[in-house]
Design an enzyme around this catalytic site. Structure first.
Site, short mmCIF file in Angstrom:
data_model
loop_
_atom_site.label_atom_id
_atom_site.label_comp_id
_atom_site.label_asym_id
_atom_site.label_seq_id
_atom_site.Cartn_x
_atom_site.Cartn_y
_atom_site.Cartn_z
N CYS A 49 0.83 -1.21 0.00
CA CYS A 49 0.00 0.00 0.00
C CYS A 49 0.87 1.27 0.00
CB CYS A 49 -1.00 -0.01 1.15
SG CYS A 49 -2.30 1.24 0.96
N HIS A 105 -3.79 -5.26 -0.07
CA HIS A 105 -3.44 -5.57 1.32
C HIS A 105 -3.41 -7.07 1.60
CE1 HIS A 105 -3.33 -1.54 3.13
NE2 HIS A 105 -4.22 -1.23 2.19
N GLU A 124 -1.81 -8.52 3.84
CA GLU A 124 -1.75 -8.75 5.30
C GLU A 124 -3.13 -8.93 5.92
OE1 GLU A 124 -2.43 -4.32 5.19
OE2 GLU A 124 -1.51 -5.85 3.91
#
Length: 236
Positions: free
Chosen positions: A108, A212, A214
């Protein structure tokens, strides 16, 4: 086998005047076989040089907008707040790491900062600046682990992980790459033409994505990104 030590760039909370961290960044590194270490927020050259020497790889996380001053622009009304200390730290750390051929993975803000450090520019606010032929929602509502738009995968190292010409990704950002920096190649784009993933040819490992992973570690592509990063760090 000794686990590779991964320096994770901290996030900064303006309101609480404190460092913080989303667990997904740490969990992604851990699940892939790395040992995550959250770095202090510092601009000390000796400290950053030490980190670059002693760590096996670096994860550039999400967070504040990158200051437009770094790419020669004045902040527009819809540009969000920047963290000058973090901008300065990451720029020095990035070049220290790449100069030592240490693997770097950006997520990001990470892809945005890396592009700027290498001479590229950003859209300060996608909704008001990006006039793509197709409208793409880049800032989804929770939950953030669900995919919200497709990206097209270029002939690139990402193709081996994706296993397809197109994948669905999650998305939560309002800035993005405008002019691609010299030295970076595109790995993925969204339907409105926004660059969604890049890599640096010739580097041991320098990948960055706009989405993203994660938040979606159960997704094979998300897990594969962390695994490829840690595999490059393990090979040192």
């Amino acid at each position: 086998m000794i686990k590779p030590v991964i320096g994770v760039v901290p996030l900064w909370d303006d309101e609480k005047d404190s460092l913080w961290m989303l667990p997904g960044y740490v969990d992604g590194v851990t699940a892939a076989g790395g040992l995550p270490v959250i770095l202090p927020l510092t601009t000390d050259d000796d400290d950053l040089s030490f980190f670059a020497d002693s760590h096996d790889g670096f994860l550039f996380t999400g967070g504040h907008d990158v200051s437009p001053r770094l790419y020669g622009e004045t902040a527009l009304p819809r540009c969000g707040p920047a963290c000058d200390a973090r901008d300065a730290m990451e720029k020095r750390l990035f070049f220290d790491a790449i100069g030592r051929d240490k693997p770097v993975f950006g997520i990001c803000r990470g892809i945005q900062a890396i592009n700027v450090f290498l001479g590229g520019t950003l859209y300060q606010d996608l909704p008001s600046q990006l006039n793509g032929s197709v409208a793409v929602g880049h800032k989804q509502s929770p939950p953030y682990d669900r995919p919200c738009h497709p990206v097209a995968i270029a002939a690139s190292p990402l193709r081996a992980i994706a296993g397809a010409d197109e994948i669905l990704v999650n998305s939560y950002h309002h800035q993005g790459i405008k002019k691609l920096a010299p030295g970076l190649d595109v790995m993925a784009t969204s339907a409105d033409g926004l660059v969604e993933a890049v890599f640096m040819p010739g580097a041991r490992f320098m990948w960055a994505v706009q989405w993203h992973p994660e938040f979606a570690l159960d997704d094979p592509v998300s897990a594969g990104l962390f695994q490829s990063f840690i595999a490059a760090c393990t090979a040192l």
